[in-house]
Design a protein around this motif. Structure first.
Motif, short mmCIF file in Angstrom:
data_model
loop_
_atom_site.label_atom_id
_atom_site.label_comp_id
_atom_site.label_asym_id
_atom_site.label_seq_id
_atom_site.Cartn_x
_atom_site.Cartn_y
_atom_site.Cartn_z
N THR A 60 32.71 30.41 27.83
CA THR A 60 34.30 29.63 28.61
C THR A 60 35.31 30.54 28.72
N LEU A 61 35.29 31.27 27.12
CA LEU A 61 36.60 32.69 27.40
C LEU A 61 36.45 33.27 28.14
N LEU A 75 34.21 33.49 30.90
CA LEU A 75 34.27 32.79 32.38
C LEU A 75 35.86 32.54 32.78
N LEU A 76 36.62 32.35 32.16
CA LEU A 76 38.36 32.01 32.38
C LEU A 76 38.63 33.92 32.19
N ARG A 77 38.20 34.72 31.62
CA ARG A 77 39.12 35.86 31.25
C ARG A 77 38.57 36.40 33.32
N SER A 78 37.33 36.55 33.00
CA SER A 78 37.09 36.80 34.60
C SER A 78 37.92 36.72 35.30
N LEU A 79 37.86 34.94 35.72
CA LEU A 79 38.53 34.12 36.92
C LEU A 79 39.88 34.81 36.84
N LEU A 80 40.61 35.46 35.80
CA LEU A 80 41.68 36.21 35.57
C LEU A 80 41.52 37.51 36.18
N LYS A 81 40.86 38.40 36.03
CA LYS A 81 40.60 39.35 36.47
C LYS A 81 40.21 39.70 37.75
N GLY A 82 40.09 38.39 38.47
CA GLY A 82 39.71 39.10 40.39
C GLY A 82 38.41 39.32 40.85
N PRO A 83 37.60 38.84 41.41
CA PRO A 83 36.56 38.33 42.18
C PRO A 83 35.03 39.60 41.48
N TYR A 122 34.69 38.07 37.62
CA TYR A 122 33.42 37.24 37.87
C TYR A 122 32.11 37.43 38.51
N THR A 159 28.91 36.78 36.01
CA THR A 159 27.25 36.06 36.52
C THR A 159 26.74 36.77 36.52
N MET A 166 25.26 37.05 33.09
CA MET A 166 24.47 35.93 33.27
C MET A 166 23.69 35.50 32.77
#
Ligand code: SF4
Ligand code: FES
Lengths: 116, 138, 256
Positions: B49-50, B52-60, B63, B67, B70
């Motif tokens: 989860t962390l 995922l959140l980091r990737s959301l913070l950093k940008g597309p 992200y 994915t 994963m």
């Protein structure tokens, strides 16, 4: 020996974390770790997830989901190490490792959720 | 206070040592250790989860990287195993909770499965709600 | 076909043995016999030196506990027929206890732990006899009754890995008995006991393995008692945190 009262505090964290982990975490790992990578469900878009994560309710939810279960882990893992490996002499080191880890994770999630 | 082991030392009494592998001594002990190890899967899920959140913070791009990561076979295998452990945690947690918190109605103890049942309902509803929020097309 | 069953019995003679060894005995397989009957048969007919404890033969005295095929059991309540004709059954002394001879364990440690939880009614005020008896409703009795059924057979200690790993752990039966008195409405000693038991070798030593409850022949549920005790202790901790005065009194009682 540690003071009797402190164990009660850690046990409360453990229990609260256990409930949160039991109710909320399976679906999260199932979606992001299993269903999306396998293509069972369509991967949500970046924008959608970002808007979602930015809503105040989601931030609180995610903070709870990231923090308490880590303290749940710390408690259980600590006792598993004590009992399973019989390494009682490393008592303090294990304690610091487990709760230190949980604290770092909690701070990290707080930081990420504030910045996002 | 601490209770001292009070069995006086008696040179002729036999004391069996406890093996380091005591948890392999019976399948019940093994299941107990597995139950305790579910906490590792819980911690791992938080790490995911962390990430995922980091990737959301950093940008597309981050992200997309997340994915992609994963989908790596070893990552998938790890997550599937972790998911099984999470189920074990949920089931054992719900089933043991009524023992720690007995519910009494009219002076009589409510049967454990009746206390556990609402937990499962809550679990299904909460999971469905989260999935709906994540999957919803806005 | 001859009906028989083989008992592999742990023998230990402290005056000559370094450690226990197994000796096999063939006994008749009778469907009305329990393991204890087979042991008595051996002692009467085969080897009078076999040593073990028993008394009531009806699951009340709690003295005949042994490991039967690795499970803690009351041997007076464990039928040979549950192992089947021709089976080989292992009989050992209860696990985690020091062995005095053959199947007899040393109980002094358990008895000290039992006493340490103050398993009796503690009163702050002691009303005079003329005030009459303490009244208790069936509902009030029901709250602790399950925990009062203990016969001190120590099967739960033999089932509990924490007892084996942590010799100072107070253990299931003693903690359940403490809870039995805590939940008795005539008792006023809950606070005093909490000071004695809310420590790492008391309730916090328990990891809820749950084996004690499974093996208990009297359905005492020590594991449940301990978890309920933990919840109460944790809530007391919160109370003490919010109202520090209360916690001060408590810590005084912790180390008298
Ligand atoms: S709690 Fe049950 S198993 Fe333990 S000593 Fe009492 S009767 Fe025996
Ligand atoms: S002989 Fe008394 S309980 Fe078995």
């Amino acid at each position: 020996m540690s003071k009797p009262s402190n164990e009660g505090f850690f046990w409360l964290l453990f229990s609260a974390g256990g409930v949160v982990a039991a109710v909320f975490i399976p679906v999260l790992l199932f979606l992001f770790g299993v269903a999306f990578p396998l293509g069972w469900l369509p991967q949500p878009s970046y924008e959608h997830l970002l808007t979602l994560a930015r809503s105040p309710l989601a931030r609180i939810f995610l903070f709870v989901v990231c923090s308490l279960p880590l303290f749940h882990w710390a408690h259980r893992f600590r006792f598993t190490l004590y009992d399973g490996l019989q390494v009682k002499h490393l008592n303090e080191a294990i304690f610091v490792l487990c709760y230190g880890g949980a604290l770092v994770g909690t701070l990290l999630s707080g930081y990420l959720l504030l910045k996002i | 206070m601490s209770v001292q082991p009070s069995t006086e030392f008696h040179p002729r009494w036999y004391r069996a040592p406890v093996s380091t592998y005591w948890w392999m001594g019976s399948w019940r002990y093994s299941l107990f250790i597995l139950r305790e190890l579910t906490s590792v899967a819980v911690a791992w899920s938080v790490v995911v989860t962390l990430l995922l959140l980091r990737s959301l913070l950093k940008g597309p791009d981050a992200y997309a990287h997340f994915t992609h990561r994963m989908q790596a076979p070893w990552m998938l295998a790890l997550n599937i195993i972790a998911f099984c452990f999470l189920l074990l945690h949920t089931i054992t947690w719900f089933n043991l909770a009524p023992r720690a918190m007995p519910v009494r109605v009219g002076g009589k103890r409510v049967p454990e499965f009746l206390v556990a049942a609402p937990n499962y309902v809550l679990w299904v509803v909460a999971s469905a709600a989260i999935a709906w929020f994540v999957l919803r097309k806005s | 076909m001859a009906e028989k069953i083989v008992l592999e019995i742990a023998r230990y003679a402290p005056e000559k043995d370094e450690k226990p060894s197994f000796q096999s005995f063939e006994v008749p397989f009778r469907k009305e016999w329990v393991v204890l009957d087979a042991l008595n048969h051996i002692k009467d007919k085969v080897d009078g030196s076999l040593t073990y404890r028993w008394s009531c033969r009806m699951g009340v005295c709690g003295s005949c506990g042994m490991m039967v095929n690795g499970e803690p059991k009351l041997t007076c309540a464990t039928f040979l027929s549950s192992y089947g004709n021709g089976a080989t059954v292992r009989v050992e002394p209860l696990r985690y206890f020091p062995v005095i001879r053959d199947l007899v364990t040393a109980l002094s440690d358990f008895l000290v732990k039992l006493q340490s939880v103050k398993p009796w009614l503690i009163r702050k005020d002691e009303p005079p006899l003329s005030a009459g008896e303490f009244l208790q409703t069936p509902e009030q009795l029901d709250i602790y009754k399950q925990f009062s059924m203990c016969i001190n057979c120590t099967l739960c200690y033999a089932a509990c890995p924490v007892v084996g790993l942590e010799p100072t752990f107070v253990g299931p039966a003693a903690l359940a008995l403490a809870q039995r008195y805590n939940m008795d409405n005539r008792d006023q000693g809950a606070e005093e006991r909490l000071g004695l038991l809310a420590h790492p070798e008391g309730i916090w030593g328990c990891t809820f393995v749950g084996e004690c409850t499974r093996v208990c022949p009297k359905h005492v549920d020590p594991a449940g008692a301990i978890q309920q005790y933990k919840l109460k202790a944790a809530l007391e901790w919160v109370k003490g945190f919010i109202l520090p005065r209360g916690s001060e009194d408590q810590s005084k009682e912790v180390r008298p």
